[in-house]
Design a protein around this motif. Sequence first.
Motif, PDB file in Angstrom:
ATOM      1  N   GLY A  35     -18.125  71.317 -15.605  1.00  0.00           N
ATOM      2  CA  GLY A  35     -17.462  71.572 -16.873  1.00  0.00           C
ATOM      3  C   GLY A  35     -18.428  72.071 -17.928  1.00  0.00           C
ATOM      4  O   GLY A  35     -19.525  72.543 -17.626  1.00  0.00           O
ATOM      5  N   SER A  36     -18.033  71.954 -19.188  1.00  0.00           N
ATOM      6  CA  SER A  36     -18.828  72.469 -20.291  1.00  0.00           C
ATOM      7  C   SER A  36     -20.097  71.657 -20.494  1.00  0.00           C
ATOM      8  O   SER A  36     -20.164  70.466 -20.167  1.00  0.00           O
ATOM      9  CB  SER A  36     -17.999  72.473 -21.579  1.00  0.00           C
ATOM     10  N   ARG A  37     -21.103  72.321 -21.069  1.00  0.00           N
ATOM     11  CA  ARG A  37     -22.420  71.694 -21.217  1.00  0.00           C
ATOM     12  C   ARG A  37     -22.530  70.828 -22.466  1.00  0.00           C
ATOM     13  O   ARG A  37     -23.034  69.703 -22.401  1.00  0.00           O
ATOM     14  CB  ARG A  37     -23.487  72.794 -21.245  1.00  0.00           C
ATOM     15  N   PHE A  38     -22.073  71.333 -23.618  1.00  0.00           N
ATOM     16  CA  PHE A  38     -22.314  70.648 -24.882  1.00  0.00           C
ATOM     17  C   PHE A  38     -21.083  69.879 -25.344  1.00  0.00           C
ATOM     18  O   PHE A  38     -19.966  70.386 -25.315  1.00  0.00           O
ATOM     19  CB  PHE A  38     -22.734  71.642 -25.958  1.00  0.00           C
ATOM     20  N   CYS A  39     -21.340  68.651 -25.781  1.00  0.00           N
ATOM     21  CA  CYS A  39     -20.252  67.758 -26.202  1.00  0.00           C
ATOM     22  C   CYS A  39     -20.588  67.168 -27.561  1.00  0.00           C
ATOM     23  O   CYS A  39     -21.756  66.937 -27.888  1.00  0.00           O
ATOM     24  CB  CYS A  39     -20.095  66.635 -25.167  1.00  0.00           C
ATOM     25  N   VAL A  40     -19.559  66.942 -28.361  1.00  0.00           N
ATOM     26  CA  VAL A  40     -19.698  66.236 -29.628  1.00  0.00           C
ATOM     27  C   VAL A  40     -18.975  64.892 -29.484  1.00  0.00           C
ATOM     28  O   VAL A  40     -17.835  64.837 -29.021  1.00  0.00           O
ATOM     29  CB  VAL A  40     -19.100  67.038 -30.796  1.00  0.00           C
ATOM     30  N   VAL A  41     -19.676  63.826 -29.854  1.00  0.00           N
ATOM     31  CA  VAL A  41     -19.143  62.466 -29.693  1.00  0.00           C
ATOM     32  C   VAL A  41     -19.044  61.800 -31.058  1.00  0.00           C
ATOM     33  O   VAL A  41     -20.020  61.765 -31.815  1.00  0.00           O
ATOM     34  CB  VAL A  41     -20.043  61.629 -28.759  1.00  0.00           C
ATOM     35  N   LEU A  42     -17.876  61.258 -31.358  1.00  0.00           N
ATOM     36  CA  LEU A  42     -17.649  60.544 -32.615  1.00  0.00           C
ATOM     37  C   LEU A  42     -17.334  59.082 -32.316  1.00  0.00           C
ATOM     38  O   LEU A  42     -16.631  58.782 -31.354  1.00  0.00           O
ATOM     39  CB  LEU A  42     -16.476  61.136 -33.405  1.00  0.00           C
ATOM     40  N   HIS A  43     -17.860  58.192 -33.147  1.00  0.00           N
ATOM     41  CA  HIS A  43     -17.499  56.780 -33.087  1.00  0.00           C
ATOM     42  C   HIS A  43     -16.739  56.439 -34.367  1.00  0.00           C
ATOM     43  O   HIS A  43     -17.289  56.562 -35.473  1.00  0.00           O
ATOM     44  CB  HIS A  43     -18.737  55.901 -32.932  1.00  0.00           C
ATOM     45  N   LEU A  44     -15.492  56.036 -34.187  1.00  0.00           N
ATOM     46  CA  LEU A  44     -14.599  55.815 -35.321  1.00  0.00           C
ATOM     47  C   LEU A  44     -14.263  54.328 -35.459  1.00  0.00           C
ATOM     48  O   LEU A  44     -14.134  53.621 -34.457  1.00  0.00           O
ATOM     49  CB  LEU A  44     -13.311  56.619 -35.138  1.00  0.00           C
TER      50      LEU A  44
END
Length: 205
Positions: free
Chosen positions: A78-87
Amino acid sequence: MTLYAVNPQVLKTQVDAALGDLVQSSEIRLGELTVVVRAADYFQAAGILRDHPSCKFEQMMDLCGVDYSAYKTGSLVGSRFCVVLHLLSVSLNQRVRLKVFAPDDAVPVVSSVCDIWSSANWFEREAFDLYGIVFEGHDDLRRILTDYGFIGHPFRKDFPLSGHVEMRYDEEQKRVVYQPVTIEPREITPRIIREENYGGLHHAG
Protein backbone atom coordinates in the motif's frame (compact mmCIF):
# COMPACT_ATOMS: atom_id res chain seq x y z
CA MET A 1 -19.50 11.82 39.72
CA THR A 2 -16.81 9.61 38.19
CA LEU A 3 -16.85 9.34 34.41
CA TYR A 4 -15.62 5.91 33.38
CA ALA A 5 -13.88 5.25 30.08
CA VAL A 6 -16.02 3.78 27.32
CA ASN A 7 -15.50 0.10 26.53
CA PRO A 8 -13.37 -0.14 23.36
CA GLN A 9 -15.90 -2.34 21.59
CA VAL A 10 -18.72 0.07 22.41
CA LEU A 11 -16.57 2.95 21.18
CA LYS A 12 -15.83 1.08 17.95
CA THR A 13 -19.54 0.57 17.33
CA GLN A 14 -20.27 4.24 17.97
CA VAL A 15 -17.42 5.58 15.83
CA ASP A 16 -18.14 3.17 12.98
CA ALA A 17 -21.79 4.24 13.00
CA ALA A 18 -20.89 7.94 13.08
CA LEU A 19 -18.43 7.69 10.18
CA GLY A 20 -20.42 5.18 8.14
CA ASP A 21 -18.98 4.56 4.68
CA LEU A 22 -16.00 6.83 5.42
CA VAL A 23 -14.41 4.02 7.45
CA GLN A 24 -11.80 2.14 5.45
CA SER A 25 -10.84 -0.06 8.39
CA SER A 26 -11.54 -0.11 12.11
CA GLU A 27 -9.60 -2.26 14.57
CA ILE A 28 -9.09 -2.68 18.30
CA ARG A 29 -5.60 -3.67 19.37
CA LEU A 30 -4.20 -3.55 22.91
CA GLY A 31 -7.43 -1.96 24.06
CA GLU A 32 -7.18 0.98 21.64
CA LEU A 33 -9.32 1.80 18.62
CA THR A 34 -7.62 2.72 15.35
CA VAL A 35 -9.69 3.98 12.43
CA VAL A 36 -8.31 4.39 8.91
CA VAL A 37 -9.99 6.64 6.35
CA ARG A 38 -9.15 7.54 2.76
CA ALA A 39 -7.36 10.77 1.99
CA ALA A 40 -10.40 12.06 0.09
CA ASP A 41 -12.58 11.54 3.21
CA TYR A 42 -10.04 12.61 5.82
CA PHE A 43 -11.21 16.19 6.47
CA GLN A 44 -14.87 15.19 6.58
CA ALA A 45 -14.16 12.28 8.92
CA ALA A 46 -12.17 14.52 11.25
CA GLY A 47 -15.06 16.96 11.48
CA ILE A 48 -17.48 14.17 12.31
CA LEU A 49 -15.21 12.81 15.02
CA ARG A 50 -15.11 16.25 16.63
CA ASP A 51 -18.81 17.12 16.36
CA HIS A 52 -20.84 13.89 16.42
CA PRO A 53 -22.70 13.43 19.76
CA SER A 54 -21.31 9.93 20.31
CA CYS A 55 -17.73 11.00 19.49
CA LYS A 56 -17.03 14.56 20.70
CA PHE A 57 -13.27 14.38 20.21
CA GLU A 58 -12.72 18.02 21.08
CA GLN A 59 -8.96 17.76 21.46
CA MET A 60 -6.27 16.61 19.06
CA MET A 61 -3.48 15.47 21.37
CA ASP A 62 -0.93 14.53 18.71
CA LEU A 63 -0.35 14.35 14.96
CA CYS A 64 2.67 12.73 13.36
CA GLY A 65 3.92 11.25 10.12
CA VAL A 66 4.99 7.66 9.51
CA ASP A 67 7.12 6.21 6.72
CA TYR A 68 6.06 2.60 6.13
CA SER A 69 8.60 1.90 3.40
CA ALA A 70 10.59 -0.39 5.70
CA TYR A 71 8.24 -1.28 8.54
CA LYS A 72 9.80 -3.92 10.81
CA THR A 73 10.88 -6.83 8.61
CA GLY A 74 7.93 -6.78 6.25
CA SER A 75 7.73 -5.28 2.78
CA LEU A 76 5.60 -2.28 1.97
CA VAL A 77 2.00 -3.03 1.07
CA GLY A 78 0.00 0.00 0.00
CA SER A 79 0.92 3.66 0.36
CA ARG A 80 4.18 4.69 1.99
CA PHE A 81 3.36 7.83 4.00
CA CYS A 82 0.74 7.97 6.73
CA VAL A 83 -0.55 10.69 9.03
CA VAL A 84 -1.62 9.54 12.51
CA LEU A 85 -3.80 11.56 14.88
CA HIS A 86 -4.54 10.85 18.53
CA LEU A 87 -7.86 12.35 19.56
CA LEU A 88 -9.35 12.83 23.02
CA SER A 89 -12.90 13.43 24.14
CA VAL A 90 -12.79 15.13 27.51
CA SER A 91 -16.57 15.18 27.85
CA LEU A 92 -17.01 11.45 27.09
CA ASN A 93 -13.62 10.23 28.42
CA GLN A 94 -12.64 8.32 25.30
CA ARG A 95 -9.78 8.23 22.81
CA VAL A 96 -9.31 7.18 19.20
CA ARG A 97 -6.42 6.92 16.76
CA LEU A 98 -7.18 8.22 13.26
CA LYS A 99 -4.92 7.27 10.34
CA VAL A 100 -4.85 8.45 6.73
CA PHE A 101 -2.43 7.40 3.98
CA ALA A 102 -1.25 9.87 1.33
CA PRO A 103 -2.20 8.31 -2.03
CA ASP A 104 0.91 9.51 -3.90
CA ASP A 105 4.28 8.35 -2.54
CA ALA A 106 6.22 10.75 -4.77
CA VAL A 107 4.29 13.81 -3.55
CA PRO A 108 2.42 12.87 -0.35
CA VAL A 109 -0.52 15.24 0.17
CA VAL A 110 -3.41 15.15 2.65
CA SER A 111 -5.79 17.83 3.87
CA SER A 112 -4.90 20.10 6.76
CA VAL A 113 -7.13 19.82 9.83
CA CYS A 114 -6.08 23.15 11.35
CA ASP A 115 -9.61 24.46 10.81
CA ILE A 116 -10.93 21.59 12.94
CA TRP A 117 -8.25 21.52 15.65
CA SER A 118 -6.01 24.59 15.86
CA SER A 119 -3.43 22.49 17.71
CA ALA A 120 -2.68 20.75 14.40
CA ASN A 121 -0.75 23.79 13.17
CA TRP A 122 2.73 23.03 14.48
CA PHE A 123 2.23 19.26 14.33
CA GLU A 124 1.53 19.46 10.59
CA ARG A 125 4.56 21.68 10.09
CA GLU A 126 6.65 19.08 11.91
CA ALA A 127 5.33 16.23 9.73
CA PHE A 128 6.06 18.33 6.64
CA ASP A 129 9.57 19.12 7.84
CA LEU A 130 10.52 15.58 8.87
CA TYR A 131 8.62 13.50 6.29
CA GLY A 132 7.82 15.88 3.43
CA ILE A 133 4.06 15.36 3.81
CA VAL A 134 2.19 18.34 2.38
CA PHE A 135 -0.94 19.49 4.20
CA GLU A 136 -3.24 21.13 1.70
CA GLY A 137 -4.95 24.21 3.12
CA HIS A 138 -2.35 24.93 5.81
CA ASP A 139 -1.81 28.69 6.01
CA ASP A 140 1.88 28.62 6.94
CA LEU A 141 3.41 25.29 5.95
CA ARG A 142 7.18 25.64 6.41
CA ARG A 143 9.97 23.91 8.28
CA ILE A 144 9.85 24.09 12.05
CA LEU A 145 12.73 21.94 13.39
CA THR A 146 15.46 21.81 10.76
CA ASP A 147 17.58 24.73 9.60
CA TYR A 148 16.58 27.01 6.73
CA GLY A 149 19.17 25.52 4.38
CA PHE A 150 18.32 21.91 5.23
CA ILE A 151 17.93 19.56 2.27
CA GLY A 152 15.52 16.63 2.38
CA HIS A 153 13.34 15.20 5.14
CA PRO A 154 15.35 13.50 7.90
CA PHE A 155 12.74 11.02 9.20
CA ARG A 156 12.28 9.32 5.84
CA LYS A 157 13.72 5.80 5.91
CA ASP A 158 15.91 6.49 2.86
CA PHE A 159 17.48 9.66 4.30
CA PRO A 160 21.26 9.21 4.84
CA LEU A 161 22.36 9.21 8.49
CA SER A 162 24.99 11.89 7.80
CA GLY A 163 22.62 14.09 5.82
CA HIS A 164 23.49 15.92 2.61
CA VAL A 165 25.16 19.13 3.78
CA GLU A 166 26.94 20.43 6.86
CA MET A 167 27.34 23.96 8.17
CA ARG A 168 30.31 25.75 9.69
CA TYR A 169 31.34 29.28 10.52
CA ASP A 170 33.72 30.74 7.93
CA GLU A 171 36.19 33.11 9.57
CA GLU A 172 37.05 34.90 6.32
CA GLN A 173 33.46 35.46 5.25
CA LYS A 174 32.33 36.08 8.82
CA ARG A 175 29.20 34.02 8.36
CA VAL A 176 27.82 30.51 8.45
CA VAL A 177 28.32 28.59 5.21
CA TYR A 178 26.99 25.29 3.91
CA GLN A 179 29.11 22.64 2.24
CA PRO A 180 28.83 18.97 1.24
CA VAL A 181 29.17 16.52 4.12
CA THR A 182 32.81 15.71 4.86
CA ILE A 183 32.13 12.95 7.39
CA GLU A 184 32.48 9.53 5.80
CA PRO A 185 29.63 7.18 6.71
CA ARG A 186 30.74 4.32 8.92
CA GLU A 187 29.17 1.58 10.91
CA ILE A 188 30.18 1.29 14.55
CA THR A 189 29.78 -2.18 15.96
CA PRO A 190 30.15 -2.30 19.75
CA ARG A 191 32.40 -4.96 21.19
CA ILE A 192 30.57 -7.27 23.56
CA ILE A 193 32.66 -8.76 26.34
CA ARG A 194 31.39 -12.06 27.59
CA GLU A 195 32.89 -13.34 30.83
CA GLU A 196 31.65 -16.38 32.65
CA ASN A 197 32.50 -14.82 35.98
CA TYR A 198 31.29 -11.28 35.16
CA GLY A 199 29.92 -9.55 38.22
CA GLY A 200 30.43 -12.59 40.39
CA LEU A 201 27.26 -14.17 39.00
CA HIS A 202 28.93 -17.43 37.98
CA HIS A 203 28.56 -20.22 40.47
CA ALA A 204 30.20 -23.60 40.21
CA GLY A 205 27.72 -26.38 39.70
